[in-house]
Structures are given as structure tokens and as C-alpha cells.
Design a protein around this motif. Structure first.
Motif, PDB file in Angstrom:
ATOM      1  N   HIS A 109      -1.313   3.005  -2.673  1.00  0.00           N
ATOM      2  CA  HIS A 109      -2.481   3.816  -2.334  1.00  0.00           C
ATOM      3  C   HIS A 109      -2.414   4.360  -0.896  1.00  0.00           C
ATOM      4  O   HIS A 109      -2.787   5.508  -0.642  1.00  0.00           O
ATOM      5  CB  HIS A 109      -3.740   2.965  -2.528  1.00  0.00           C
ATOM      6  N   HIS A 113      -2.512   8.148   0.778  1.00  0.00           N
ATOM      7  CA  HIS A 113      -3.318   8.741   1.857  1.00  0.00           C
ATOM      8  C   HIS A 113      -2.430   9.468   2.864  1.00  0.00           C
ATOM      9  O   HIS A 113      -2.767  10.557   3.328  1.00  0.00           O
ATOM     10  CB  HIS A 113      -4.135   7.660   2.564  1.00  0.00           C
ATOM     11  N   SER A 134     -10.872   4.526   6.021  1.00  0.00           N
ATOM     12  CA  SER A 134     -11.781   4.725   4.891  1.00  0.00           C
ATOM     13  C   SER A 134     -12.663   3.494   4.753  1.00  0.00           C
ATOM     14  O   SER A 134     -12.718   2.650   5.647  1.00  0.00           O
ATOM     15  CB  SER A 134     -10.971   4.954   3.618  1.00  0.00           C
ATOM     16  N   HIS A 137      -9.817   0.656   4.124  1.00  0.00           N
ATOM     17  CA  HIS A 137      -8.682   0.398   5.003  1.00  0.00           C
ATOM     18  C   HIS A 137      -8.793   1.145   6.328  1.00  0.00           C
ATOM     19  O   HIS A 137      -9.446   2.186   6.412  1.00  0.00           O
ATOM     20  CB  HIS A 137      -7.360   0.750   4.325  1.00  0.00           C
ATOM     21  N   ASP A 296     -10.506   9.395  -1.603  1.00  0.00           N
ATOM     22  CA  ASP A 296      -9.611   9.012  -2.680  1.00  0.00           C
ATOM     23  C   ASP A 296      -9.482  10.137  -3.710  1.00  0.00           C
ATOM     24  O   ASP A 296     -10.485  10.709  -4.143  1.00  0.00           O
ATOM     25  CB  ASP A 296     -10.124   7.734  -3.359  1.00  0.00           C
TER      26      ASP A 296
HETATM   27 ZN    ZN Z   1      -8.440   5.113  -0.104  1.00  0.00          ZN
END
Ligand code: ZN
Ligand code: KG4
Length: 328
Positions: A109, A113, A134, A137, A296
């Protein structure tokens, strides 16, 4: 042609990317149901993904005017994220890839990003310093090439930057997600009204937001209900300034440490106006992808998939998702 899915958190996403890196469709279905709980409820997220994933994938193919037969590669987020949520997208991707005997790219993931910068209206190529901030994270990475092995220079020791926005917003009686609401309220406030900690003493490039959140809690208590209510905008503006400054301290340190003069932002917090303004004032080339590529989405997963070694059928069938860190 890549068909990608992303279900690591509460957004059900599917996208189609051409091999030239052109986004043919980028469908994001946000599950508004979590707002009433003030945060994401994992079990509810998984159930909603199950209900939405088929429709969202069909919608992406339809918008791209692409048939499954035209797809060369299926990509899906393998982790990190909520296990149950990840399983929905990843298992669907595996099943679809198996039936059509297509290869599968298992994408991290965070690599996604980072790879959001490679696509969109102003593609930005490595090397660059990347700040991903985010709700889940916060990390600073040295991205030397487009592959998944970027060097993580710093991460949050406690809350994520978006989480700090969300928790602060909740303390100020705002709704979820708190970032945009707190930013709105802060426009009427004085960012210098209160001094909140920026964890500048946390050495190196790691982030910490837990002390900041506690400082806001104590300040609200100290002011008392009526005064805190009267000074809500000042509290929001000062709190937001501390988060932005805390991010900037690490960005500046990261630029010095790597000698880079190129910076990319990603993650939902990259939508924040004062953060964008602050990085624009740095003496470096800055890339902030459009909001729909920062939050996302599956287009970023498709973008990253181009730089991941895909697995052929049936090698991916026993791959599992991972909730945190990386695959063993
Ligand atoms: Zn994310
Ligand atoms: O990337 P994202 O959509 O989902 C996660 O992977 O978490 O990020 C959502 C986070 C939330 O914590 C939200 O409050 C924050 O990004 N956020 C903002 C803004 N827009 C979203 N934070 C500050 N200012 C904003 N304008």
C-alpha cells in the motif's frame, strides 16, 4: 492494461491503467457509514467491501471501456491495512486472475502512495523525498527508483498525522474525518494563539503526535468549557500549525540528509492547504498529486504494479495479506 483493486481501509477502489501510465478509470467508493462511529469499524468495512467490490470493478472496466479480455495484469493491495478489508480485495483479485489465467501483482500500500506521483497530470519521477501522511501512516522515504524498495527514513512512533487531525478535531467537537473540518475551522483562528509541541526533540526523522494530542486535551481542560468553545478556531489553527510544523521539521531534515531537492507528498493529509503552502515555500521542486490520487485509490496501486514482479498462475494462490510491516 492493468486492472487494480485497493481495499486496505474503508474505501473500495478499482482502477484501470494503460501500459503508458494513462488512468483510464479510477473508481473510489467511500463508505460513509463509519462517520457516525467517529472512526473506521473494521468489521463493517469488510462487509461493505464485500458488497461493493464487484460493482466497483465493473464500473472501472465500464468507464475505461475495457473488457476483461483486454486486461494483461491484475493488481491488488496485499498490505498493510485492515486484514479483513484487505482480504476482500486481494481474494477477489486472486479469483479473477485465476479464472482468466492472468498474472497477479501483489502491491504494498505504501509503495502505492509513492507511485501516485508517477501518474496523473504531472508525472514526477524518482529520485525524490516522499512524505506519505494519512490516517493510517506517516513516513518519510528516499525514493531512488520506482520499485518497492524505497528507503524508509522515518515513521511515526505513535499516531499518524491524519489521526492527529482526527483526534484533535474530535476534542474540538468536530465530525469525522477531522482533517478537512479542522482546516476549515482553523481559517478563522490565529495559529500563534497557543504554543503546541512539535516533538522537535524526537531525534532523526521519526514523527510523534501523541504529545500534541495530549497538549490539546490539557489546554481545553485548562480553558474550561465556555472559554474553549469561544476560542475553538484559535485552538484549531494553533493545533494545525503544530502538525504542519512537525511534518516540515522532518522534511527539512530529510532533504539535508539525502541531499535531494525534490519532494513528493501523498496521503490524505496532503490535501491540507497550510501544509501545501508551507512546502511550496521550500526551495525545492514539489509534487502534490491531485486529491483523488493522494487519498486511498486503486490507480496508485496499478501504478506501483508496473514496478513489481508479477506472479503467474497458480503461484499467487497461497499468498496471504499482511496487516502491518511487510510480507515475511
Ligand atoms: Zn493509504
Ligand atoms: O489517505 P486517506 O484518505 O486514508 C488513509 O489511508 O488513512 O487519509 C485520510 C486522513 C484522515 O485522517 C483525514 O482527517 C486526513 O487524511 N485529511 C486531512 C485533510 N483531508 C483529509 N487532514 C488535514 N487536512 C485536510 N484537508
Amino acid at each position: 492494461m492493468i486492472l487494480a483493486v485497493e481495499t486496505s481501509c474503508d474505501d473500495t477502489c478499482a482502477a484501470v491503467l494503460s501500459d503508458q501510465g494513462e488512468i483510464l478509470a479510477n473508481v473510489i467508493s467511500s463508505q460513509g457509514v463509519h462517520d457516525r462511529y467517529g472512526g473506521i469499524v473494521p468489521e463493517i468495512a469488510s462487509r461493505h467491501h464485500l458488497g461493493l467490490i464487484g460493482v466497483v470493478m465493473d464500473d472501472a472496466l465500464g468507464r475505461a471501456a475495457v473488457q476483461l479480455e483486454d486486461v494483461d495484469l491484475i493488481a491488488a493491495t496485499r498490505g498493510p491495512g485492515l486484514t479483513g478489508a484487505l482480504l476482500v480485495g486481494f481474494s477477489t483479485a486472486k479469483a479473477l486472475a485465476s479464472v482468466h489465467r492472468l498474472p497477479l501483482a501483489a502491491v504494498d500500500h505504501l509503495h502505492g502512495h509513492v507511485a501516485a506521483s508517477f501518474i496523473g497530470p504531472t508525472p514526477f519521477e524518482p529520485p525524490f523525498l516522499s512524505l506519505i501522511a494519512s490516517g493510517g501512516h506517516t513516513l518519510l522515504a528516499h525514493v531512488k527508483d520506482p520499485g518497492p524498495d524505497f528507503e524508509i527514513l522515518g515513521q511515526t512512533l505513535d499516531d499518524a498525522a491524519g489521526e492527529a487531525f482526527d483526534k484533535g478535531a474530535r476534542l474540538l467537537g468536530l465530525g469525522y474525518p477531522g482533517g478537512p473540518e479542522l482546516e476549515r475551522l482553523a481559517r478563522d483562528g490565529d495559529p500563534e494563539a497557543f504554543q503546541f509541541p512539535t516533538a522537535a526533540r524526537v531525534s532523526g526523522l521519526d514523527f510523534s503526535f501523541a504529545g500534541l494530542k495530549t497538549a490539546l486535551l490539557y489546554k481545553v481542560r485548562e480553558l474550561g468549557e465556555a472559554e474553549a468553545e469561544r476560542r475553538r478556531a484559535d485552538l484549531a489553527a494553533s493545533y494545525q500549525q503544530a502538525i504542519v510544523e512537525s511534518l516540515l521539521i522532518r522534511i527539512r531534515r530529510g532533504l539535508v540528509r539525502t541531499g535531494l531537492d525534490r519532494l513528493a507528498l501523498g496521503g490524505g493529509v496532503a490535501a491540507n492547504g497550510p501544509l501545501r503552502q508551507a512546502v511550496a515555500e521550500l526551495d525545492v521542486e514539489v509534487d502534490v498529486p491531485p486529491a483523488e490520487l493522494c487519498t486511498d485509490n486503486a490507480a496508485m496501486i496499478a501504478s506501483a504494479a508496473r514496478f513489481v514482479t508479477p506472479l503467474d498462475f497458480p503461484d499467487y494462490l497461497d499468498l496471504d495479506v499482511y496487516a502491518s510491516g511487510e510480507a515475511a
